[in-house]
Design a protein around this motif. Structure first.
Motif, mmCIF file in Angstrom:
data_model
loop_
_atom_site.group_PDB
_atom_site.id
_atom_site.type_symbol
_atom_site.label_atom_id
_atom_site.label_comp_id
_atom_site.label_asym_id
_atom_site.label_seq_id
_atom_site.Cartn_x
_atom_site.Cartn_y
_atom_site.Cartn_z
ATOM 1 N N GLU A 1 0.841 -1.205 0.000
ATOM 2 C CA GLU A 1 0.000 0.000 0.000
ATOM 3 C C GLU A 1 0.876 1.254 0.000
ATOM 4 N N ARG B 1 2.347 1.794 -3.487
ATOM 5 C CA ARG B 1 1.329 2.349 -4.398
ATOM 6 C C ARG B 1 1.080 3.824 -4.083
ATOM 7 N N SER B 2 1.101 4.159 -2.813
ATOM 8 C CA SER B 2 0.921 5.558 -2.418
ATOM 9 C C SER B 2 2.072 6.422 -2.935
#
Length: 70
Positions: free
Chosen positions: A24, A27-28
């Motif tokens: 995550e 992806r951020s």
């Protein structure tokens, strides 16, 4: 739609990664990079506009200056 995102990849430094396998946080950071790239593009466009305007103002100034005899 799940299949669509599972097939998406991104290439970073010549290495291809599947988006659905990134953390995550990764992806951020990818989103942050894309937003920053868009901002840089917009700033370059604004700079080009400002440089064009500056040239026009300088040319207009030259026409308003008194003629000097040499």
């Amino acid at each position: 739609m799940a299949e669509e995102t599972s097939n998406q990849t991104v290439t970073i430094d010549g290495q291809e990664y599947k988006l659905n396998e990134l953390s995550e946080n990764a992806r951020s950071q990818l989103v942050n990079l894309r937003v920053t790239d868009q901002e840089i593009t917009q700033l370059r466009q604004r700079l080009a506009i400002a440089q064009t305007a500056r040239t026009a103002y300088a040319n207009a100034l030259k026409t308003e200056l008194p003629k000097q005899e040499h």
